[in-house]
Design a protein around this motif. Structure first.
Motif, mmCIF file in Angstrom:
data_model
loop_
_atom_site.group_PDB
_atom_site.id
_atom_site.type_symbol
_atom_site.label_atom_id
_atom_site.label_comp_id
_atom_site.label_asym_id
_atom_site.label_seq_id
_atom_site.Cartn_x
_atom_site.Cartn_y
_atom_site.Cartn_z
ATOM 1 N N GLU A 1 0.827 -1.197 0.000
ATOM 2 C CA GLU A 1 0.000 0.000 0.000
ATOM 3 C C GLU A 1 0.864 1.250 0.000
ATOM 4 N N ALA A 2 0.312 2.331 -0.572
ATOM 5 C CA ALA A 2 0.959 3.634 -0.552
ATOM 6 C C ALA A 2 0.256 4.517 0.472
ATOM 7 N N THR A 3 0.953 5.554 0.917
ATOM 8 C CA THR A 3 0.411 6.453 1.939
ATOM 9 C C THR A 3 0.404 7.878 1.408
ATOM 10 N N LEU A 4 -0.740 8.546 1.570
ATOM 11 C CA LEU A 4 -0.866 9.956 1.227
ATOM 12 C C LEU A 4 -0.618 10.771 2.492
ATOM 13 N N TRP A 5 0.444 11.589 2.478
ATOM 14 C CA TRP A 5 0.851 12.347 3.653
ATOM 15 C C TRP A 5 0.541 13.835 3.491
ATOM 16 N N LYS A 6 0.257 14.458 4.594
ATOM 17 C CA LYS A 6 0.176 15.915 4.679
ATOM 18 C C LYS A 6 1.416 16.390 5.422
ATOM 19 N N LEU A 7 2.249 17.173 4.753
ATOM 20 C CA LEU A 7 3.474 17.654 5.359
ATOM 21 C C LEU A 7 3.204 18.898 6.196
ATOM 22 N N PRO A 8 3.977 19.127 7.247
ATOM 23 C CA PRO A 8 3.765 20.322 8.071
ATOM 24 C C PRO A 8 4.003 21.604 7.286
ATOM 25 N N SER B 1 -4.716 -6.663 -4.523
ATOM 26 C CA SER B 1 -3.907 -7.873 -4.533
ATOM 27 C C SER B 1 -2.959 -7.872 -3.336
ATOM 28 N N SER B 2 -2.327 -8.987 -3.128
ATOM 29 C CA SER B 2 -1.356 -9.102 -2.029
ATOM 30 C C SER B 2 0.067 -8.900 -2.526
ATOM 31 N N ARG B 3 0.198 -8.438 -3.761
ATOM 32 C CA ARG B 3 1.527 -8.220 -4.346
ATOM 33 C C ARG B 3 2.081 -6.868 -3.902
ATOM 34 N N GLN B 4 3.400 -6.798 -3.746
ATOM 35 C CA GLN B 4 4.014 -5.551 -3.328
ATOM 36 C C GLN B 4 4.035 -4.530 -4.461
ATOM 37 N N LEU B 5 3.982 -3.254 -4.096
ATOM 38 C CA LEU B 5 4.064 -2.188 -5.084
ATOM 39 C C LEU B 5 5.486 -2.083 -5.627
ATOM 40 N N VAL B 6 5.580 -1.797 -6.930
ATOM 41 C CA VAL B 6 6.890 -1.657 -7.558
ATOM 42 C C VAL B 6 7.050 -0.316 -8.269
ATOM 43 N N ASP B 7 5.944 0.406 -8.487
ATOM 44 C CA ASP B 7 6.060 1.719 -9.123
ATOM 45 C C ASP B 7 4.805 2.540 -8.844
ATOM 46 N N MET B 8 4.969 3.861 -8.993
ATOM 47 C CA MET B 8 3.869 4.794 -8.733
ATOM 48 C C MET B 8 4.132 6.065 -9.524
ATOM 49 N N MET C 1 1.302 0.476 -9.347
ATOM 50 C CA MET C 1 1.444 -0.814 -10.031
ATOM 51 C C MET C 1 2.130 -1.806 -9.105
ATOM 52 N N ASP C 2 1.581 -3.021 -9.058
ATOM 53 C CA ASP C 2 2.195 -4.049 -8.222
ATOM 54 C C ASP C 2 3.109 -4.931 -9.064
#
Length: 387
Positions: free
Chosen positions: A93-100, A138-145, A164-165
């Motif tokens: 999974e990827a994470t969407l962050w809010k920076l300070p 899917s349970s596959r790891q992410l390889v690109d974004m 993309m996984d």
């Protein structure tokens, strides 16, 4: 006054494999690098870097803990400098962050206290917050974004995010309102590569419904309208393709890099033979290839041989240069139409480069040794392109 060929450098004292310009900042030249230490007990961070042009210095404005693990990929928002996407190594999974805001709005001058220790400087009193999680089905790891830039007629939009996984499953995400909603999925139908390379993803800047996926020595063209792979061709890279990038100004032109140390360019309308092959730039794998987003004569390549090359590929660009200075200066190795015009060497492998978002003539590179260097395109190259 500093020379145009001097490199501004800062040490992050941690291994780095990913870097991106802060695309939403069109005033200051900022980059975000991510550490990827796998040592037990180490905390990985996102480092907010800012370029001080007057002093030709690259400094750290913030060091923000990245709680999800070693940073494998960073994509900054094209419209909001306080929003960034990351995913950790071996993550699904990827994470969407809010920076300070404090970290992204600093505009003070550098402190030239030579006795100060950068690691002890209080860089930010705030922390990143999680806005959303981009969880794949899917349970596959992410390889690109990829975070596709917004169009000129939609400056307030956040753009589209694609993940993309490892199996080539691509998901499109809507993150416009600070949440993440998966809107479309497609399978690239890639085959397992005998070279054991993760697939790579690139969006076609000239067709919002088209993407390219590299797997092994093949490139698969994916069309979201038909929900299938519409073309599949061999790129003839011995040992496989490591990265790819579309020409931002000239349609149908794709660049690929490989473990063979070569850079090749293809016309997707007739891909049996490359338009051009660049040799001699790297002694080992080419890990990344990146076009200048405005001037497609210029291109960066980075490699596991610790080298970063700035190239000028004029003859296959949208605006070929018409004259050169060969007669006037035969000793100038950068006077031909397709040449390497600059080279920089790190102490370890280089996996990440980025062009500046607010200044098209600067670029940064990050070595696995933790050093980030910022360079300027030589003035002579600017004049050849602009005049």
């Amino acid at each position: 006054m500093f020379s145009n060929d001097q490199v501004a450098e800062v040490s992050l004292e941690a291994p780095v494999k990913t870097l991106d310009a802060v695309q939403g900042d069109k005033v200051d030249t900022r980059f975000i690098a991510g550490s990827c230490s796998v040592q037990e007990g180490d905390t990985n961070h996102l480092f907010v870097l800012r370029y001080h042009r007057e002093a030709n210095q690259l400094a750290v404005d913030a060091r923000l803990p990245h709680e999800t693990g070693p940073v494998a990929k960073i994509c900054t928002s094209p419209s909001d400098k306080t929003v960034v996407l990351t995913y950790a190594e071996d993550s699904t999974e990827a994470t969407l962050w809010k920076l300070p805001t404090e970290a992204m709005n600093r505009n003070d001058d550098l402190d030239f206290d030579d006795d100060a220790d950068d690691a002890d400087v209080p860089l930010s009193t705030e922390a990143m917050t999680v806005s959303a999680k981009l969880e794949t089905s899917s349970s596959r790891q992410l390889v690109d974004m990829v975070w596709r830039s917004v169009s000129d007629d939609e400056p307030s939009a956040m753009g589209d995010v694609f993940t993309m996984d490892q199996a080539g499953n691509i998901s499109q995400w809507d993150v416009a309102f600070g949440a993440a909603e998966s809107t479309r999925q497609i399978e690239a139908n890639i085959k397992d590569s005998k070279w054991n390379l993760p697939p790579k993803l690139a969006c076609d800047p000239h067709d919002p419904e088209a993407m390219a996926v590299a797997s092994g020595s093949r490139v698969h063209m994916v069309d979201w309208r038909t929900q299938e792979t519409v073309a599949d061709f061999m790129c003839h890279h011995r040992y496989g393709i490591t990265d790819l990038d579309f020409n931002p100004n000239k349609p149908h032109v794709l660049g690929t890099a490989g473990q063979d140390g070569l850079i090749k360019f293809w016309d997707l309308r007739s891909s049996r033979q490359p338009l051009m092959v660049s040799r001699g730039g790297h002694r080992h794998w080419v890990s990344q290839l990146k076009y200048n987003p405005f001037h497609d004569q210029l291109l960066l390549s980075a490699g596991t041989d610790s080298l970063v090359n700035l190239w000028r590929f004029s003859t296959i660009s949208s605006a070929p240069l018409l004259t050169f200075d060969e007669a006037e200066d035969p000793a100038d190795t950068a006077s031909g139409p397709n040449v390497r015009v600059a080279q920089h060497e790190h102490l370890d492998s280089v996996y990440a480069t980025a062009w500046g978002a607010s200044d098209a003539w600067v670029y940064a590179s990050a070595g696995y040794d933790g050093k980030v260097g910022l360079s300027n395109v030589p003035s002579k190259e600017k004049y050849k392109i602009l005049l």
